[in-house]
Scaffold this motif. Structure first.
Motif, PDB file in Angstrom:
ATOM      1  N   ALA A 134      -6.357 -13.153  13.815  1.00 56.15           N
ATOM      2  CA  ALA A 134      -6.158 -13.262  12.363  1.00 56.15           C
ATOM      3  C   ALA A 134      -5.133 -14.344  12.034  1.00 56.15           C
ATOM      4  O   ALA A 134      -4.217 -14.146  11.243  1.00 56.15           O
ATOM      5  CB  ALA A 134      -5.747 -11.926  11.767  1.00 56.15           C
ATOM      6  N   THR A 135      -5.291 -15.489  12.680  1.00 56.54           N
ATOM      7  CA  THR A 135      -4.420 -16.623  12.407  1.00 56.54           C
ATOM      8  C   THR A 135      -5.271 -17.851  12.104  1.00 56.54           C
ATOM      9  O   THR A 135      -6.342 -18.054  12.686  1.00 56.54           O
ATOM     10  CB  THR A 135      -3.488 -16.947  13.590  1.00 56.54           C
ATOM     11  OG1 THR A 135      -4.285 -17.192  14.762  1.00 56.54           O
ATOM     12  CG2 THR A 135      -2.517 -15.817  13.851  1.00 56.54           C
ATOM     13  N   GLY A 136      -4.788 -18.658  11.183  1.00 58.60           N
ATOM     14  CA  GLY A 136      -5.473 -19.885  10.838  1.00 58.60           C
ATOM     15  C   GLY A 136      -4.505 -21.041  10.831  1.00 58.60           C
ATOM     16  O   GLY A 136      -3.284 -20.854  10.870  1.00 58.60           O
ATOM     17  N   ILE A 137      -5.066 -22.242  10.797  1.00 62.08           N
ATOM     18  CA  ILE A 137      -4.231 -23.429  10.683  1.00 62.08           C
ATOM     19  C   ILE A 137      -4.950 -24.427   9.797  1.00 62.08           C
ATOM     20  O   ILE A 137      -6.177 -24.569   9.856  1.00 62.08           O
ATOM     21  CB  ILE A 137      -3.900 -24.023  12.071  1.00 62.08           C
ATOM     22  CG1 ILE A 137      -2.772 -25.054  11.950  1.00 62.08           C
ATOM     23  CG2 ILE A 137      -5.125 -24.625  12.744  1.00 62.08           C
ATOM     24  CD1 ILE A 137      -2.004 -25.277  13.238  1.00 62.08           C
ATOM     25  N   VAL A 138      -4.190 -25.073   8.932  1.00 59.17           N
ATOM     26  CA  VAL A 138      -4.733 -26.093   8.031  1.00 59.17           C
ATOM     27  C   VAL A 138      -3.862 -27.334   8.152  1.00 59.17           C
ATOM     28  O   VAL A 138      -2.634 -27.259   8.013  1.00 59.17           O
ATOM     29  CB  VAL A 138      -4.763 -25.601   6.572  1.00 59.17           C
ATOM     30  CG1 VAL A 138      -5.205 -26.726   5.631  1.00 59.17           C
ATOM     31  CG2 VAL A 138      -5.696 -24.410   6.426  1.00 59.17           C
ATOM     32  N   TRP A 139      -4.505 -28.457   8.426  1.00 60.15           N
ATOM     33  CA  TRP A 139      -3.808 -29.734   8.516  1.00 60.15           C
ATOM     34  C   TRP A 139      -4.388 -30.706   7.505  1.00 60.15           C
ATOM     35  O   TRP A 139      -5.603 -30.780   7.319  1.00 60.15           O
ATOM     36  CB  TRP A 139      -3.951 -30.333   9.912  1.00 60.15           C
ATOM     37  CG  TRP A 139      -3.561 -31.796   9.967  1.00 60.15           C
ATOM     38  CD1 TRP A 139      -2.303 -32.305  10.120  1.00 60.15           C
ATOM     39  CD2 TRP A 139      -4.440 -32.931   9.865  1.00 60.15           C
ATOM     40  NE1 TRP A 139      -2.346 -33.686  10.112  1.00 60.15           N
ATOM     41  CE2 TRP A 139      -3.646 -34.093   9.956  1.00 60.15           C
ATOM     42  CE3 TRP A 139      -5.817 -33.066   9.693  1.00 60.15           C
ATOM     43  CZ2 TRP A 139      -4.181 -35.382   9.886  1.00 60.15           C
ATOM     44  CZ3 TRP A 139      -6.360 -34.343   9.613  1.00 60.15           C
ATOM     45  CH2 TRP A 139      -5.543 -35.493   9.719  1.00 60.15           C
ATOM     46  N   ALA A 140      -3.501 -31.442   6.816  1.00 56.26           N
ATOM     47  CA  ALA A 140      -3.905 -32.523   5.921  1.00 56.26           C
ATOM     48  C   ALA A 140      -3.232 -33.800   6.397  1.00 56.26           C
ATOM     49  O   ALA A 140      -2.088 -33.776   6.861  1.00 56.26           O
ATOM     50  CB  ALA A 140      -3.503 -32.223   4.484  1.00 56.26           C
ATOM     51  N   ARG A 141      -3.934 -34.898   6.270  1.00 61.50           N
ATOM     52  CA  ARG A 141      -3.333 -36.158   6.698  1.00 61.50           C
ATOM     53  C   ARG A 141      -2.122 -36.504   5.840  1.00 61.50           C
ATOM     54  O   ARG A 141      -1.079 -36.902   6.356  1.00 61.50           O
ATOM     55  CB  ARG A 141      -4.368 -37.284   6.624  1.00 61.50           C
ATOM     56  CG  ARG A 141      -3.793 -38.656   7.019  1.00 61.50           C
ATOM     57  CD  ARG A 141      -4.870 -39.720   7.038  1.00 61.50           C
ATOM     58  NE  ARG A 141      -5.844 -39.456   8.100  1.00 61.50           N
ATOM     59  CZ  ARG A 141      -6.904 -40.232   8.329  1.00 61.50           C
ATOM     60  NH1 ARG A 141      -7.138 -41.288   7.574  1.00 61.50           N
ATOM     61  NH2 ARG A 141      -7.728 -39.934   9.320  1.00 61.50           N
ATOM     62  N   ASP A 142      -2.255 -36.349   4.504  1.00 64.51           N
ATOM     63  CA  ASP A 142      -1.182 -36.774   3.608  1.00 64.51           C
ATOM     64  C   ASP A 142      -1.203 -35.888   2.371  1.00 64.51           C
ATOM     65  O   ASP A 142      -2.219 -35.809   1.666  1.00 64.51           O
ATOM     66  CB  ASP A 142      -1.407 -38.236   3.204  1.00 64.51           C
ATOM     67  CG  ASP A 142      -0.227 -38.844   2.440  1.00 64.51           C
ATOM     68  OD1 ASP A 142       0.516 -38.087   1.785  1.00 64.51           O
ATOM     69  OD2 ASP A 142      -0.069 -40.076   2.495  1.00 64.51           O
TER      70      ASP A 142
END
Length: 359
Positions: A134-142
């Motif tokens: 039940a873990t997530g990760i979100v990455w955005a460049r900028d």
């Protein structure tokens, strides 16, 4: 082979290794920029957002402010959120090409028994979720270039996957009513769904959603507000003049929809969840008056399922099952909207009062 090269090689073939590598980058981002947390609750379930630094908080959490609760020790899920621009930590090299993901964001050959991976349409936001932990990760460049539509409906892949674990479904639908009962507004873009939902602010009704909401069918049909935002086409702004002072992006209406953060302007008019009273399908017609007429469960399924499945990564048979059951358990109605621009929300208010939902 160096340790770093070994990690990259495993990440190129193994979703778990990629998730581990991205999480390691998040931890580096926290070391560089610090950590900031906020928790939100949908019904009785909580999700904690852990940001590396504060740059992405107003970008991804602003639309969720109406759901914020005190941080809990044991949330039902946790999502780690970071961007490279504000933290100075680059992303791991993507083990796929632009040809490997589709319009829904699904990455070819990256399905996994518990881990799902998706990209937003421009490929500059990555979402991963591990149902086992039940873990997530979100990455955005900028953080500065996150599109307005992602700011208006942030983290929707994560929220979709998380809610699915708890028997809930994210739907492409609007919702208005009160805590005693609300109607879902189902239809593709241009059907009048958003203008109908936002028209609730001119009535005694409360607002839950204009574009995405959560639903559960068991033990009884219920709708959950997910985002306290609203969007309208620039050409429709004049239809809701009371909202014009609240447009968050007035300088960008030549290329973007008008985006409203409604909780900031009308906090008392946002309803967090309610029983589902009916499914209404708006249609703009040439009629002189707005009217409600019976519809079938099959028509409701066709109004809800294609747009929901088309906009959410890895949505499919489960969406159809939930909508089918929901449509069998509540009334389904066509909402024929008068062409003269009269506010259909007032007609919905009248119908709910006649049904005994409103006092």
């Amino acid at each position: 082979m160096t340790a770093g090269a070994a990690v990259r090689e495993r990440a190129a073939t193994d979703p778990q290794a990629l998730l581990d590598a991205v999480t390691a980058r998040f931890n580096l981002a926290v070391r560089a920029a610090g950590v900031h947390e906020c928790s939100v609750a949908v019904g009785q379930k909580t999700l904690t957002c852990r940001f590396a630094g504060r740059a992405l908080d107003p970008v991804f959490a602003r639309a969720l402010r109406h759901l914020v609760v005190p941080t809990v020790d044991r949330p039902d899920a946790t999502v780690f959120i970071w961007d490279s621009a504000s933290t100075g930590v680059p992303m791991v090299q993507a083990p796929w090409s632009a040809d490997d993901y589709n319009i829904r964001g699904e990455v070819k050959n990256w399905s996994h028994p518990t881990i799902v991976t998706a990209l937003n349409p421009d490929g500059l936001i990555l979402s991963m979720y591990d149902a086992a932990t039940a873990t997530g990760i979100v990455w955005a460049r900028d953080w500065r270039t996150v599109p307005y539509y992602e700011q208006g409906a942030p983290l929707r892949f994560i929220l979709q996957w998380w809610m699915r674990q708890h028997g809930r479904q994210l739907l492409h639908a609007g919702a208005i009513g009160t805590s005693r009962g609300a109607v879902l507004l189902a239809g593709r873009g241009g059907s009048g769904k958003s203008n109908t939902a936002l028209g609730a602010f001119q009535t005694s009704l409360q607002y839950l959603a204009d574009d995405y909401c959560g639903v559960e069918v068991n033990p009884s049909p219920r709708v959950f507000s997910i985002y306290s935002t609203g969007k309208t086409h620039a050409a429709d702004v004049h239809r809701l003049p009371f909202l014009q002072p609240h447009i968050s992006n007035p300088a960008s209406l030549s290329t973007e929809k008008a985006l409203y953060y409604l909780h900031e302007s009308f906090p008392e008019r946002i309803c967090r969840d309610a029983p589902v009273t009916a499914i209404l399908m708006p249609h703009v017609t040439s009629a002189s008056t707005t009217r409600l007429r019976p519809a079938s469960a099959a028509e409701a399924l066709r109004a809800l399922a294609p747009s929901t499945i088309g906009q959410l990564a890895y949505a499919g048979a489960e969406v159809t099952r939930v909508i089918s059951e929901l449509a069998r358990r509540v009334p389904c109605l066509h909402l024929d909207i008068a062409a003269n621009g009269a506010a259909p929300a007032a007609d919905i208010e009248t119908w709910l009062r006649a049904e005994g939902v409103l006092a």
